[in-house]
Write an enzyme that holds these catalytic residues in place. Structure first.
Site, mmCIF file in Angstrom:
data_model
loop_
_atom_site.group_PDB
_atom_site.id
_atom_site.type_symbol
_atom_site.label_atom_id
_atom_site.label_comp_id
_atom_site.label_asym_id
_atom_site.label_seq_id
_atom_site.Cartn_x
_atom_site.Cartn_y
_atom_site.Cartn_z
ATOM 1 N N LYS A 178 -1.904 3.438 0.045
ATOM 2 C CA LYS A 178 -0.791 2.733 -0.981
ATOM 3 C C LYS A 178 -1.209 3.225 -2.412
ATOM 4 C CE LYS A 178 -0.425 -0.759 1.001
ATOM 5 N NZ LYS A 178 -0.134 -1.775 2.083
ATOM 6 N N THR A 217 7.347 -5.797 -8.295
ATOM 7 C CA THR A 217 6.936 -5.379 -7.326
ATOM 8 C C THR A 217 6.320 -5.848 -5.891
ATOM 9 O OG1 THR A 217 4.808 -5.883 -9.129
ATOM 10 C CG2 THR A 217 5.740 -3.531 -9.232
ATOM 11 N N GLY A 219 6.257 -7.868 -2.769
ATOM 12 C CA GLY A 219 6.693 -7.277 -1.559
ATOM 13 C C GLY A 219 6.685 -5.736 -1.370
ATOM 14 N N THR A 220 6.097 -4.834 -1.843
ATOM 15 C CA THR A 220 6.571 -4.021 -1.825
ATOM 16 C C THR A 220 5.710 -3.420 -0.479
ATOM 17 O OG1 THR A 220 4.067 -3.409 -3.566
ATOM 18 C CG2 THR A 220 6.126 -2.807 -3.686
ATOM 19 N N GLY A 221 4.291 -3.835 -0.860
ATOM 20 C CA GLY A 221 3.348 -3.335 0.321
ATOM 21 C C GLY A 221 3.741 -3.953 2.293
ATOM 22 N N CYS A 222 4.287 -4.660 1.681
ATOM 23 C CA CYS A 222 5.342 -5.958 3.280
ATOM 24 C C CYS A 222 6.120 -4.983 3.771
ATOM 25 C CB CYS A 222 5.409 -6.675 3.149
ATOM 26 S SG CYS A 222 4.172 -8.141 2.513
#
Length: 268
Positions: A178, A217, A219-222
């Site tokens: 990502k 941004t 929490g975007t990965g979660c």
């Protein structure tokens, strides 16, 4: 009144009390896609939009008992793992996944917060690679996580491909790296695209969207990894699940309310 059956998605991750990441974000995401959310908490973190300030971990037994309680009652259609802070917890989670023959496993290798706080030690990272990577349908590191996992300094798209190949040699069947916009300065920032790269069976698929220049941004990965798990639970294929999740996160960033004094949570 008609009863409708929802697919159950289980997140195994840390608790962010500010609600922007971790199990709370995962539960919101599963629900947004029409799935029923269940959660096992691995660690109580002390964080908000400005950073991570510490954590207290659960024991392997308390994590396992949470998961077993869910699995004894529900037919779980997908599992997303996030913060798994110790090798012992990772061992128990991997054992349960194997013994229960769980499906649609998305492993988000949460190893370091964006504020620089190390969330797992090197022994736990080795356990994550050795025990969970081979069980995962998809591993979803960001650039910093990919660097720590592989030891490769990532400065180009070629470096991303080398890192993905190395992770596949470590046992990961499919890898989504990502955050591949690789910004170098303001000129590039204004015209950049946010590109996530999916590596499946030696093939590369790119998922590109506008790069939104914002501090919202958190929490975007979660959210991306849990959105992928939710779509897999709904019966979609991997590429379609990644594309749908990518679109969801892009819109969540675009429409995020500005909360807190740091990186605002996205709009799940």
């Amino acid at each position: 009144m008609t009863n409708t059956k929802k697919p159950v998605c289980l997140t195994i991750a840390g608790l962010d009390p500010s609600g922007g990441a971790g199990v709370i974000a995962d539960v919101k995401t599963f629900t947004a896609f029409g799935c029923f959310a269940a959660a096992a908490v691995t660690s109580l973190t002390f964080q908000n939009t400005t950073g991570v300030f510490g954590s207290v971990h659960q024991t392997p037994d308390t994590v396992a008992r949470q998961i077993d309680a869910v699995l004894d009652d529900y037919d779980v259609a997908a599992v997303k793992t996030g913060m798994l802070p110790t090798g012992e917890i990772i061992d128990r989670v991997a054992d349960i996944i194997k013994k229960r023959e769980l499906r649609n496993i998305v492993v988000d290798p949460v190893v370091r917060s964006t504020s620089g706080f190390d969330l797992i030690d090197n022994a736990a990272l080795r356990a994550l690679i050795e025990k969970l990577f081979p069980l995962a349908d998809l591993v979803t590191p960001n650039l910093l996580e990919a660097e720590r996992i592989t030891g490769i300094t990532i400065k180009s798209a070629d470096d991303i491909q080398r890192a993905a190949s190395l992770m596949r040699s470590m046992g990961a069947r499919n890898v989504l790296i990502k955050g591949g916009h690789l910004l170098k300065g303001e000129a590039e920032r204004r015209k950049a695209k946010a590109v996530d790269r999916l590596f499946v069976d030696g093939q590369l698929f790119e998922f590109s969207s506008e790069y939104i220049d914002t501090t919202a941004t958190h929490g975007t990965g979660c959210v991306l990894s849990s959105a992928i798990a939710a779509n897999l639970a709904l019966g979609k294929g991997l590429r379609e699940s990644v594309q749908t999740a990518k679109d969801f996160v892009t819109n969540a960033i675009r429409t995020a309310p500005m909360l807190g004094h740091g990186h605002s949570p996205i709009n799940i």
